[in-house]
Scaffold this motif. Structure first.
Motif, mmCIF file in Angstrom:
data_model
loop_
_atom_site.group_PDB
_atom_site.id
_atom_site.type_symbol
_atom_site.label_atom_id
_atom_site.label_comp_id
_atom_site.label_asym_id
_atom_site.label_seq_id
_atom_site.Cartn_x
_atom_site.Cartn_y
_atom_site.Cartn_z
ATOM 1 N N ALA B 36 0.858 -1.191 0.000
ATOM 2 C CA ALA B 36 0.000 0.000 0.000
ATOM 3 C C ALA B 36 0.892 1.238 0.000
ATOM 4 C CB ALA B 36 -0.906 0.011 1.230
ATOM 5 N N ASP B 37 0.695 2.106 -0.976
ATOM 6 C CA ASP B 37 1.431 3.365 -1.056
ATOM 7 C C ASP B 37 0.474 4.466 -0.614
ATOM 8 O OD1 ASP B 37 3.018 5.523 -1.630
ATOM 9 O OD2 ASP B 37 3.134 5.153 -3.795
ATOM 10 N N ILE B 38 0.702 4.963 0.573
ATOM 11 C CA ILE B 38 -0.229 5.929 1.172
ATOM 12 C C ILE B 38 0.311 7.343 0.960
ATOM 13 C CG2 ILE B 38 -1.487 6.582 3.250
ATOM 14 C CD1 ILE B 38 -1.967 3.670 2.259
ATOM 15 N N GLY B 39 -0.522 8.206 0.367
ATOM 16 C CA GLY B 39 -0.026 9.512 -0.058
ATOM 17 C C GLY B 39 0.721 9.344 -1.362
ATOM 18 N N ALA B 40 0.139 8.539 -2.228
ATOM 19 C CA ALA B 40 0.838 8.073 -3.432
ATOM 20 C C ALA B 40 0.978 9.131 -4.510
ATOM 21 C CB ALA B 40 0.103 6.859 -4.007
ATOM 22 N N GLY B 41 0.176 10.195 -4.428
ATOM 23 C CA GLY B 41 0.199 11.163 -5.527
ATOM 24 C C GLY B 41 -0.217 10.490 -6.816
ATOM 25 N N GLU B 42 0.566 10.706 -7.854
ATOM 26 C CA GLU B 42 0.231 10.068 -9.128
ATOM 27 C C GLU B 42 0.865 8.685 -9.274
ATOM 28 O OE1 GLU B 42 3.128 12.676 -11.970
ATOM 29 O OE2 GLU B 42 1.269 13.572 -11.232
ATOM 30 N N GLY B 43 1.385 8.172 -8.183
ATOM 31 C CA GLY B 43 1.761 6.762 -8.152
ATOM 32 C C GLY B 43 3.164 6.443 -8.607
ATOM 33 N N ARG B 44 4.066 7.395 -8.472
ATOM 34 C CA ARG B 44 5.446 7.129 -8.898
ATOM 35 C C ARG B 44 5.989 5.863 -8.239
ATOM 36 N NH1 ARG B 44 10.539 8.597 -6.753
ATOM 37 N NH2 ARG B 44 9.348 9.299 -4.964
ATOM 38 N N ASP B 62 -5.903 13.408 -3.603
ATOM 39 C CA ASP B 62 -5.952 14.234 -4.816
ATOM 40 C C ASP B 62 -6.472 13.424 -6.014
ATOM 41 O OD1 ASP B 62 -5.463 15.731 -7.095
ATOM 42 O OD2 ASP B 62 -3.490 16.410 -6.444
ATOM 43 N N ARG B 63 -7.701 13.682 -6.383
ATOM 44 C CA ARG B 63 -8.332 12.914 -7.467
ATOM 45 C C ARG B 63 -7.603 13.074 -8.801
ATOM 46 N NH1 ARG B 63 -14.861 13.808 -6.916
ATOM 47 N NH2 ARG B 63 -15.059 12.989 -4.805
ATOM 48 N N SER B 64 -7.138 14.290 -9.058
ATOM 49 C CA SER B 64 -6.479 14.511 -10.350
ATOM 50 C C SER B 64 -5.161 13.721 -10.417
ATOM 51 C CB SER B 64 -6.244 15.998 -10.592
ATOM 52 O OG SER B 64 -5.406 16.537 -9.588
ATOM 53 N N ALA B 65 -4.469 13.661 -9.297
ATOM 54 C CA ALA B 65 -3.228 12.872 -9.268
ATOM 55 C C ALA B 65 -3.551 11.399 -9.480
ATOM 56 C CB ALA B 65 -2.507 13.079 -7.936
ATOM 57 N N LEU B 66 -4.607 10.932 -8.844
ATOM 58 C CA LEU B 66 -4.996 9.528 -9.008
ATOM 59 C C LEU B 66 -5.357 9.228 -10.461
ATOM 60 C CD1 LEU B 66 -7.192 9.108 -5.806
ATOM 61 C CD2 LEU B 66 -4.913 8.165 -6.176
ATOM 62 N N ARG B 68 -4.172 10.666 -13.098
ATOM 63 C CA ARG B 68 -2.920 10.565 -13.867
ATOM 64 C C ARG B 68 -2.248 9.218 -13.615
ATOM 65 N NH1 ARG B 68 -2.650 15.954 -12.208
ATOM 66 N NH2 ARG B 68 -1.157 15.515 -10.540
ATOM 67 N N GLY B 69 -2.304 8.784 -12.375
ATOM 68 C CA GLY B 69 -1.709 7.487 -12.046
ATOM 69 C C GLY B 69 -2.420 6.342 -12.754
ATOM 70 N N ARG B 70 -3.738 6.399 -12.771
ATOM 71 C CA ARG B 70 -4.495 5.344 -13.456
ATOM 72 C C ARG B 70 -4.135 5.305 -14.943
ATOM 73 N NH1 ARG B 70 -8.989 7.449 -10.434
ATOM 74 N NH2 ARG B 70 -9.347 6.112 -8.612
ATOM 75 N N ALA B 71 -4.036 6.486 -15.524
ATOM 76 C CA ALA B 71 -3.711 6.553 -16.954
ATOM 77 C C ALA B 71 -2.325 5.966 -17.220
ATOM 78 C CB ALA B 71 -3.775 8.003 -17.430
ATOM 79 N N GLU B 72 -1.389 6.276 -16.328
ATOM 80 C CA GLU B 72 -0.032 5.752 -16.503
ATOM 81 C C GLU B 72 0.002 4.233 -16.314
ATOM 82 O OE1 GLU B 72 2.305 7.200 -17.787
ATOM 83 O OE2 GLU B 72 4.163 6.181 -17.240
ATOM 84 N N ALA B 73 -0.759 3.749 -15.329
ATOM 85 C CA ALA B 73 -0.819 2.292 -15.116
ATOM 86 C C ALA B 73 -1.401 1.606 -16.353
ATOM 87 C CB ALA B 73 -1.669 1.985 -13.885
ATOM 88 N N PHE B 83 -5.929 2.422 -7.716
ATOM 89 C CA PHE B 83 -5.848 3.776 -7.178
ATOM 90 C C PHE B 83 -7.151 4.087 -6.440
ATOM 91 C CE2 PHE B 83 -2.691 3.660 -10.436
ATOM 92 C CZ PHE B 83 -1.686 4.516 -9.992
ATOM 93 N N ARG B 84 -7.004 4.632 -5.235
ATOM 94 C CA ARG B 84 -8.191 4.892 -4.423
ATOM 95 C C ARG B 84 -8.049 6.225 -3.696
ATOM 96 N NH1 ARG B 84 -9.593 0.636 0.174
ATOM 97 N NH2 ARG B 84 -9.680 -0.757 -1.625
ATOM 98 N N GLU B 85 -9.129 6.998 -3.676
ATOM 99 C CA GLU B 85 -9.119 8.271 -2.956
ATOM 100 C C GLU B 85 -9.179 8.004 -1.453
ATOM 101 O OE1 GLU B 85 -12.176 10.853 -4.300
ATOM 102 O OE2 GLU B 85 -11.719 12.411 -2.837
ATOM 103 N N GLY B 86 -8.373 8.717 -0.706
ATOM 104 C CA GLY B 86 -8.410 8.534 0.739
ATOM 105 C C GLY B 86 -7.301 9.301 1.427
ATOM 106 N N ALA B 87 -7.391 9.351 2.751
ATOM 107 C CA ALA B 87 -6.405 10.074 3.555
ATOM 108 C C ALA B 87 -5.680 9.109 4.482
ATOM 109 C CB ALA B 87 -7.102 11.150 4.385
#
Lengths: 131, 107
Positions: B36-44, B62-66, B68-73, B83-87
């Motif tokens: 689990a990558d918590i505070g993953a941003g765009e998932g680097r 950050d939904r927009s970062a997520l 971008r991460g989904r698109a990259e995956a 990718f999941r929204e959460g704190a």
């Protein structure tokens, strides 16, 4: 911060590991001339609120270690090397930065600050094992 | 410190090194693990972990970062990353469900 660490522990299996990595404001960033191995010609400190935040993070980690929720397995420091075409590009970067000071503390006269620059930024990490 | 002085390449494009390089520097074995990558941003790091891990969950507010991460995956054809929204303070994740949790620039 402590609550985030407690959440991490909750979702970890027994002896699972938490990697905590953060910029290290205790160490000034280095400005190198020419390449990532070039001479250090300046340093960049951190903004005061950043230093305060980092200390709070350190305290949070110390708290969960002190309470026996985790044990420290490994610690280390990395240096991220960030290239800049020249002093102007570096200054643009610093003008917008949320952590770094706005000014470089130069160690050389202006005439020796030209050309490509590299900023090395310290990142500390700690691998914590769930107990 | 174990790795004091080690230099990893960053770049203005991402300001931080590729995830695979940084993860290797941490020295944590991710092979076959649930990460689990918590505070993953765009998932680097999440995307970097995906090559070795069994599954990777990337959480960020950050939904927009997520997105971008989904698109990259998708571009990388990684099917084991979610990718999941959460704190970080309140994860909607079951107890004891991951072998590795990553906090990178999170605390």
């Amino acid at each position: 911060m402590v609550d985030a660490l407690e959440e991490a522990r909750r979702v970890l299996v027994d002896r699972g590991v938490l990697v905590d990595a953060r910029p290290d404001s205790r160490v000034t960033a280095r400005v190198r001339k020419g390449s990532a191995r070039g001479a250090i010609i300046g340093t960049i400190g951190s903004q005061r609120p950043t230093v305060t935040d980092d200390r709070m993070s350190d305290r949070a980690v110390a708290d969960v270690l002190g309470r026996g929720l985790f044990r420290s397995r490994r610690r280390g420091r990395l240096w991220h090397a960030i290239p800049f075409e020249d002093r102007r590009e570096l200054q643009d970067y610093l003008d917008d930065h949320l952590r770094f000071s706005r000014r470089v503390r130069w160690r050389v006269p202006r005439s020796r600050r030209g050309g490509p620059l590299f900023v090395e930024r310290a990142v500390r990490f700690e691998v914590l094992e769930r107990r | 410190m174990a790795s004091a002085g080690r230099i990893v390449p960053g770049g203005l494009g991402y300001l931080r090194p590729p995830g695979t390089i940084e993860l290797a520097a941490y020295g944590v074995d991710l092979r076959g693990k649930r990460v689990a990558d918590i505070g993953a941003g765009e998932g680097r790091l999440a995307l970097g972990a995906a090559a070795q891990a069994a599954t990777v969950l990337a959480v960020d507010p950050d939904r927009s970062a997520l997105a971008r991460g989904r698109a990259e995956a998708k571009r990388l054809r990684l099917r084991n990353v979610t990718f999941r929204e959460g704190a970080a303070q309140r994860l909607r994740i079951e107890d004891r469900s991951f072998e590795v949790v990553i906090f990178s620039w999170t605390l």
